[in-house]
Enzyme design. Structure first.
Site, PDB file in Angstrom:
ATOM      1  N   PRO A   1       0.785  -1.231   0.000  1.00 32.04           N
ATOM      2  CA  PRO A   1       0.000   0.000   0.000  1.00 32.04           C
ATOM      3  C   PRO A   1       0.821   1.287   0.000  1.00 32.04           C
ATOM      4  O   PRO A   1       0.270   2.354  -0.239  1.00 32.04           O
ATOM      5  CB  PRO A   1      -0.800  -0.119   1.292  1.00 32.04           C
ATOM      6  CG  PRO A   1       0.059  -0.957   2.180  1.00 32.04           C
ATOM      7  CD  PRO A   1       0.738  -1.940   1.283  1.00 32.04           C
TER       8      PRO A   1
ATOM      9  N   ASP B   1       4.083   2.321 -11.790  1.00 36.53           N
ATOM     10  CA  ASP B   1       3.117   3.386 -11.980  1.00 36.53           C
ATOM     11  C   ASP B   1       3.244   4.411 -10.856  1.00 36.53           C
ATOM     12  O   ASP B   1       4.094   4.285  -9.976  1.00 36.53           O
ATOM     13  CB  ASP B   1       1.692   2.826 -12.093  1.00 36.53           C
ATOM     14  CG  ASP B   1       1.307   2.010 -10.874  1.00 36.53           C
ATOM     15  OD1 ASP B   1       1.640   2.426  -9.757  1.00 36.53           O
ATOM     16  OD2 ASP B   1       0.667   0.963 -11.046  1.00 36.53           O
TER      17      ASP B   1
ATOM     18  N   LYS C   1      -0.439   5.609 -14.172  1.00 30.26           N
ATOM     19  CA  LYS C   1      -1.813   5.349 -14.588  1.00 30.26           C
ATOM     20  C   LYS C   1      -2.820   6.213 -13.853  1.00 30.26           C
ATOM     21  O   LYS C   1      -4.011   5.946 -13.902  1.00 30.26           O
ATOM     22  CB  LYS C   1      -2.142   3.882 -14.336  1.00 30.26           C
ATOM     23  CG  LYS C   1      -1.442   2.962 -15.285  1.00 30.26           C
ATOM     24  CD  LYS C   1      -1.591   1.532 -14.854  1.00 30.26           C
ATOM     25  CE  LYS C   1      -2.603   0.791 -15.688  1.00 30.26           C
ATOM     26  NZ  LYS C   1      -2.666  -0.631 -15.317  1.00 30.26           N
TER      27      LYS C   1
ATOM     28  N   GLY D   1       1.210  -0.943  -7.195  1.00 30.02           N
ATOM     29  CA  GLY D   1       0.694  -0.677  -5.863  1.00 30.02           C
ATOM     30  C   GLY D   1      -0.231  -1.800  -5.440  1.00 30.02           C
ATOM     31  O   GLY D   1      -0.952  -2.364  -6.261  1.00 30.02           O
ATOM     32  N   GLY D   2      -0.192  -2.173  -4.152  1.00 28.74           N
ATOM     33  CA  GLY D   2      -1.093  -3.221  -3.649  1.00 28.74           C
ATOM     34  C   GLY D   2      -0.692  -4.591  -4.136  1.00 28.74           C
ATOM     35  O   GLY D   2       0.469  -4.995  -4.002  1.00 28.74           O
ATOM     36  N   ASP D   3      -1.647  -5.304  -4.688  1.00 32.34           N
ATOM     37  CA  ASP D   3      -1.434  -6.660  -5.195  1.00 32.34           C
ATOM     38  C   ASP D   3      -1.687  -6.671  -6.711  1.00 32.34           C
ATOM     39  O   ASP D   3      -2.632  -6.043  -7.170  1.00 32.34           O
ATOM     40  CB  ASP D   3      -2.408  -7.619  -4.494  1.00 32.34           C
ATOM     41  CG  ASP D   3      -2.258  -9.038  -5.009  1.00 32.34           C
ATOM     42  OD1 ASP D   3      -1.364  -9.745  -4.520  1.00 32.34           O
ATOM     43  OD2 ASP D   3      -3.017  -9.434  -5.921  1.00 32.34           O
TER      44      ASP D   3
ATOM     45  N   MET E   1     -10.747   2.934  -5.769  1.00 31.51           N
ATOM     46  CA  MET E   1     -10.884   3.987  -6.797  1.00 31.51           C
ATOM     47  C   MET E   1     -12.315   4.515  -6.871  1.00 31.51           C
ATOM     48  O   MET E   1     -12.852   4.711  -7.956  1.00 31.51           O
ATOM     49  CB  MET E   1     -10.452   3.439  -8.174  1.00 31.51           C
ATOM     50  CG  MET E   1      -8.966   3.087  -8.237  1.00 31.51           C
ATOM     51  SD  MET E   1      -8.511   2.093  -9.700  1.00 31.51           S
ATOM     52  CE  MET E   1      -8.985   0.425  -9.167  1.00 31.51           C
TER      53      MET E   1
ATOM     54  N   ALA F   1      -3.552   5.038   2.450  1.00 30.40           N
ATOM     55  CA  ALA F   1      -3.389   4.039   3.517  1.00 30.40           C
ATOM     56  C   ALA F   1      -1.928   3.666   3.707  1.00 30.40           C
ATOM     57  O   ALA F   1      -1.223   3.386   2.746  1.00 30.40           O
ATOM     58  CB  ALA F   1      -4.204   2.783   3.183  1.00 30.40           C
TER      59      ALA F   1
END
Lengths: 281, 281
Positions: free
Chosen positions: B35, B58, B79, B110-112, B192, B221
């Site tokens: 995150p 990104d 993006k 970002g994230g998974d 989003m 986060a």
């Protein structure tokens, strides 16, 4: 008090208070240990392990991960079915009692503490007792299973949403929202669903999800004994028979992308089966 | 060929082939960066970064994380909306082309990668091109937001399931299964969804979810500029106004557990607001 050699963090807190003979209050950190592969621990989780006085863990946390905190006392409150387990209320009280001893308590949970980890109950118990409690997230098993198989949880055109449910029920069969889960264009991930796989498949099918929908079972995701079975919703019950380790059921069109052997993967995959059960419908 | 000093991994592959002047085929690793907090990288992700020749990333990946791979060339394919971005097809082709140069390519997300990361499309492109592609899962933003706020995604008695959807729509408004999302006893996480928060709240309410349902918004986060707003479904649109960073909307009874200030947390929380908007219904 709080003076045994292994109580490193507690000793540090006392030292910081100016060396007075006061007992510093301990605290609890709920730590997600991830799916099993020690490399899927976060750096933050590793730091928490290394700073801990005591690890309160369940049977899903691997020995390799426990060994990352050799300084810590270990308390196993195994929660796997058919083994002796500590009731949740007792675990809550144990965490509070350990923190009151001035210890840095790490409550280590497979996956993520807040996704079927009952971390909310432990956090509540700490809050009620006035114990400082923070949470370190972890890679939940579904993410590891999906990554390992090369089958995305969301995918353009076939899975615009993903829902996580548990197949475990305190008494009898899980009471889930089958109509919602049966809708197309989503992936449904069932945690702890092996023993109720037949019931789940029957309900999803009855609610309208096609029996031909791809279904992926991943046992021991990310571990050296990981096992994947690619089948369909109609074949789910048969495919789940005999599985003993923790396993995920993943249902949805995008699961068809799961590969028997992901390029570059070698020894970590013990057994992979692909079942074509279209004749079973 | 493949001989520039920064192509460490590619050079290693060539060396392993016995020093012959053959170009080793590169490969692509889709890596979840988590995150934002670099400590929420997995150890496996860190290793992949350190072994990479080139990072394709990104705008959501933080500079601290990119700096963990100083040896790697960086290609930004940002993006974020309203900035110049590379179309997904071009990103897919870029990954294939870089791998064909013999490079160790890390596609950092970002994230998974497989939860609203479009990793499935990139994996498919690699498979079609015969490029070795593996996936390293990451802590998805919802897990970090939930952990940070002390508000569990699943919770006994109030959230037996959690559904992840995206509020982003290519054209106009998101086309989601509002009936399913409006059902009680589940947490709904919208990725989003800031720009469509009003629409989402209206549809959920129209489908039967109570306007008084707790709703937590978490912007950035796990980052140093994390911001949390605890409101209700009825207050969601107003609360989301003016948010600029990536944010999650999290709706469900368990979100009421979110704390203004989690014990032990200090400087990482920039601003926290609690809105009681029951009068706004």
């Amino acid at each position: 008090m709080a003076s045994s050699p292994d109580r490193t963090a507690a000793n540090r807190l006392v030292a910081l208070s100016g060396g007075e003979a006061v007992r510093a209050m301990g605290r609890v950190t709920l730590v997600g240990a991830g799916p099993g592969d020690p490399d899927l621990l976060t750096i933050k989780a590793l730091k928490a392990l290394q700073a801990s006085d005591v690890l309160v863990h369940d049977g899903l946390v691997s020995a390799e991960i426990l060994d990352l905190a050799p300084q810590a006392r270990r308390i196993d409150v195994a929660k796997r079915k058919s083994r002796h387990t500590l009731p949740q209320d007792d675990i809550n009280q144990l965490l509070v009692a350990l923190a009151r001893e001035g210890l840095e308590v790490v409550r280590l949970k497979g996956g993520d503490p807040f996704l079927f980890g009952r971390g909310g109950e432990e956090l509540s118990a700490c809050r009620e007792a006035g114990i400082d409690c923070t949470v370190v997230p972890g890679v939940t098993a579904a993410l590891a299973a999906s990554a390992g198989a090369g089958a995305p949880l969301t995918h353009r055109g076939s899975a615009q949403a993903v829902t996580f449910v548990t197949g475990h029920a305190a008494h009898g069969e899980p009471d889930l929202d089958w109509t919602a889960l049966a809708r197309p264009n989503q992936t449904v991930v069932v945690y702890m669903g092996v023993s109720t796989a037949g019931f789940i498949a029957q309900r999803l099918t009855a609610a309208g999800r096609a029996g031909s929908t791809p279904a992926l079972i991943v046992e021991n995701a990310s571990r050296t004994d990981e096992r994947r079975i690619l089948t369909t919703l109609a074949g789910l019950a048969t495919a789940a028979e005999g599985l003993k380790g923790p396993a995920l059921l993943m249902v949805g069109e995008a699961m068809a992308m799961a590969e028997i052997k992901v390029p570059g993967e070698t020894a970590t995959l013990a057994v992979v089966e692909v079942q074509n059960v279209s004749s079973g419908q």
